[in-house]
Design a protein around this motif. Structure first.
Motif, mmCIF file in Angstrom:
data_model
loop_
_atom_site.group_PDB
_atom_site.id
_atom_site.type_symbol
_atom_site.label_atom_id
_atom_site.label_comp_id
_atom_site.label_asym_id
_atom_site.label_seq_id
_atom_site.Cartn_x
_atom_site.Cartn_y
_atom_site.Cartn_z
ATOM 1 N N ASN A 87 -21.638 -19.362 32.172
ATOM 2 C CA ASN A 87 -20.248 -19.227 32.609
ATOM 3 C C ASN A 87 -19.724 -20.633 32.863
ATOM 4 O OD1 ASN A 87 -18.213 -19.185 35.007
ATOM 5 N ND2 ASN A 87 -18.123 -17.117 34.156
ATOM 6 N N ARG A 149 -16.501 -26.604 36.206
ATOM 7 C CA ARG A 149 -17.505 -25.716 36.808
ATOM 8 C C ARG A 149 -18.393 -25.156 35.703
ATOM 9 N NH1 ARG A 149 -14.069 -23.689 41.151
ATOM 10 N NH2 ARG A 149 -12.922 -25.525 41.832
ATOM 11 N N GLY A 151 -22.101 -22.490 35.307
ATOM 12 C CA GLY A 151 -23.212 -21.750 35.893
ATOM 13 C C GLY A 151 -24.030 -21.086 34.795
ATOM 14 N N ARG A 165 -31.429 -19.440 38.011
ATOM 15 C CA ARG A 165 -29.980 -19.621 38.050
ATOM 16 C C ARG A 165 -29.674 -21.066 38.434
ATOM 17 N NH1 ARG A 165 -30.817 -14.561 40.507
ATOM 18 N NH2 ARG A 165 -29.800 -12.828 39.423
ATOM 19 N N GLY A 166 -28.588 -21.578 37.917
ATOM 20 C CA GLY A 166 -28.171 -22.938 38.245
ATOM 21 C C GLY A 166 -26.672 -23.066 38.111
ATOM 22 N N GLY A 167 -26.130 -24.066 38.774
ATOM 23 C CA GLY A 167 -24.690 -24.258 38.701
ATOM 24 C C GLY A 167 -24.284 -25.639 39.167
ATOM 25 N N TYR A 168 -23.093 -26.054 38.733
ATOM 26 C CA TYR A 168 -22.524 -27.332 39.130
ATOM 27 C C TYR A 168 -21.012 -27.166 39.154
ATOM 28 C CZ TYR A 168 -20.826 -32.139 38.820
ATOM 29 O OH TYR A 168 -20.149 -33.310 39.037
ATOM 30 N N TRP A 235 -24.209 -28.754 43.460
ATOM 31 C CA TRP A 235 -25.128 -28.258 42.446
ATOM 32 C C TRP A 235 -26.214 -27.411 43.110
ATOM 33 C CZ3 TRP A 235 -24.516 -33.322 43.913
ATOM 34 C CH2 TRP A 235 -25.588 -33.927 44.573
ATOM 35 N N GLU A 236 -26.766 -26.498 42.326
ATOM 36 C CA GLU A 236 -27.785 -25.597 42.872
ATOM 37 C C GLU A 236 -28.676 -25.105 41.746
ATOM 38 O OE1 GLU A 236 -26.895 -22.738 46.116
ATOM 39 O OE2 GLU A 236 -27.462 -21.226 44.628
ATOM 40 N N SER A 254 -30.488 -27.174 46.540
ATOM 41 C CA SER A 254 -29.044 -27.353 46.472
ATOM 42 C C SER A 254 -28.678 -28.747 46.966
ATOM 43 C CB SER A 254 -28.315 -26.300 47.312
ATOM 44 O OG SER A 254 -28.697 -26.393 48.676
#
Length: 550
Positions: A87, A149, A151, A165-168, A235-236, A254
């Protein structure tokens, strides 16, 4: 994709410090001795009626702030493979610096090197020193709010419950503008504002404590007209897997990096005992700019039991560290000489909340980088919930008075334990010529901080007065406060009275064990209460809530 437009209005009736504030540090009864060689008495200064510093700000009570806000975004999902989803998107966000509809705001037009300052009014926004044109908001807008963004969710093994899972993302903070406008609306010449220290040329008394001395800038705040909106990069990365017995384990890393945070300093100040390097330069005002930075990284392990037979629970442990040189993030918010509006304020020894937000040495802002005030290194949190009447063994099929008495109760318990939060050691003294008390820090002696004498929690011998002509070398937030603990519980049930008529009942207990937990130490090193508890958690309390729904 989409977007928003908002027209924000803030209509306020209030004054920043209408009754005024006096600070007593013992300077008047120290006999004029050099710093640290003789101790005066703050109480004696109060009885003599000689404050060390005083502040007041009143007038121009009604204010009407207006500002538009816009945003636009586009985002999409990509199902790359059955086991991989992405995403991603981008957002643009803009919040205009608010204006006051009658132009009643005052900033400072600053000459190069802070060699001179002059008020610039929103009603006539041209700097008399620099000839610079200011917008009506007195702060130039920042249109560069681009926020990408992304994810991902990935199941690396088809036969496994493991999910990664990861995201920024980047997030702007336009909320800083309003607090700055509120401060700029409470300044001379639109209102009476004083921020002054006692001296031979400007003697203060309780009867005449708010003097507009000629060498003190009556406008207590200046904001860099090129102030930029701060932003955070977050970030995570996490890994989740099912475990036997309805358990789920989650490992998470995170981080957050704050940029362009708010910084506050006192231009043209110098250490006590030093020679004023620029006697003709203006003093007595706080200058705000946006060069602060902050970082926080954390690792967390969580074990969760899914709801089964009426029982669910979660326990997690977090190890984290945060550092910053940001006066807003690291020192609990932007406050410039704020006090209660309905009472006079007399402060003895313990400085007010604004003190830690202002840098000690305006020429060395990097020295403010230290542990963040929210840096709780270790934290354990346990949450338990049990609901009766779940499953055959839980009594769902019970009837009669037993069923009415036992079914559908929910019991919730939360236990939290963590290490202490950082606090700043303070040497209580006025910064020369500014009217600001509590931004000076002591020197370190090398003695252990926590090897305290009986009855105390901090060792006063670990600190000493700064040397004459020098700033203290103790860093901000270098004292770790008391360990934290809380135990709260609640029990609740919905009684189905008739049809759509339901009665919700909840009994909640805070600090169930009535356990005393100190929340902070007194860190004024030249005060009589240094090393003693400064605050304590509330005693046990019970609350009964009933709500009838129909």
């Amino acid at each position: 994709f989409g977007g928003d437009f908002r027209r924000e209005e803030f209509n306020e009736l209030g004054q920043q410090n209408p009754r005024g504030t006096f600070y007593f540090t013992g300077a008047a009864t120290s006999g004029g001795a050099p710093l640290g060689t003789a101790n005066g008495s703050d109480l004696a200064d109060f009885l003599l009626g000689i404050p060390d510093t005083s502040q007041v700000a009143f007038g121009n009570a009604d204010k009407y702030f207006r500002g538009p806000a816009y945003d636009a975004f586009v985002t999409d999902d990509w199902r790359m493979r059955p086991e991989l989803t992405i995403n991603a998107g981008i957002r643009w966000e803009y919040g205009a610096p608010p204006t006051e509809i009658y132009g009643r705001m005052v900033n400072l037009d600053v000459a190069p090197g802070f060699t001179g300052v002059a008020p610039v009014l929103a009603s006539s926004p041209v700097g008399s020193l620099t000839g610079e044109d200011y917008p009506a908001s007195l702060v130039r807008p920042d249109w560069r709010g681009i926020e990408p963004r992304i994810g991902i969710a990935w199941r690396p093994f088809a036969a496994s419950t493991l999910v990664v899972r990861g995201g920024y993302g980047i997030y702007d903070d336009t909320s800083v503008y309003l607090s700055l406008d509120q401060a700029m609306a409470q300044q001379a010449p639109l209102s009476t504002s004083v921020n002054v220290a006692d001296s031979s040329t400007c003697p203060l008394t309780l009867a005449n404590g708010f003097i507009d001395c000629p060498d003190i800038t009556p406008e207590g705040l200046g904001v860099n007209p090129d102030f930029r909106v701060g932003y955070a990069q977050e970030w995570e990365l996490s890994a989740q897997r099912d475990m036997p017995g309805a358990f789920v384990m989650i490992l998470t890393y995170s981080g957050i990096k704050g940029t362009r945070g708010m910084q506050e300093f006192l231009p043209n100040t110098y250490p006590i005992g030093a020679t004023n390097p620029c006697p003709s330069c203006p003093t007595g005002f706080v200058y705000v700019t946006s060069n602060g930075n902050s970082t926080r990284e954390a690792g967390q392990i969580e074990l969760r039991r899914r709801l089964r037979a009426g029982f669910t629970a979660k326990v997690d442990y977090t190890y984290a560290k945060g550092v910053d040189d940001d006066s807003q993030v690291g020192a609990s918010g932007h406050v410039v000489q704020e006090t209660e509006e309905d009472q006079s304020t007399f402060t003895i020894s313990q400085p007010a909340a604004p003190s830690p937000t202002i840098a000690q040495d305006w020429l060395d802002l990097a020295a403010e980088r230290s542990l963040s005030s929210f840096d709780q290194r270790n934290l354990v949190d346990l949450q338990i919930q049990y609901t009766t009447g779940m499953g055959l063994g839980g009594g769902t099929l019970l009837g009669g008075w037993r069923g009415q008495l036992l079914k559908e109760w929910t019991v919730l318990t939360q236990i939290t334990a963590g290490s202490g939060l950082p606090e700043t050691p303070i040497f209580l003294a006025a910064v020369p010529g500014t009217g600001v008390t509590g931004t000076i820090r002591p020197n370190l002696t090398g003695a252990p901080v926590y090897k305290a004498p009986p009855g105390y929690f901090l060792n006063a011998a670990a600190f000493s007065a700064p040397l004459a002509g020098q700033w203290g070398d103790a860093t901000r937030n270098s004292i770790i406060g008391p360990r934290q603990f809380s135990f709260d519980t609640a029990i609740a049930r919905t009684f189905r009275v008739h049809g759509d008529l339901n009665l919700d009942v909840r009994v909640q207990a805070t600090n169930l064990l009535n356990h005393t937990t100190f929340t902070a130490w007194n860190t004024v090193v030249n005060g009589t209460t240094f090393g003693l508890p400064a605050a304590v958690n509330p005693m046990r309390s019970l609350q009964l809530v009933g709500r009838l729904r129909f």
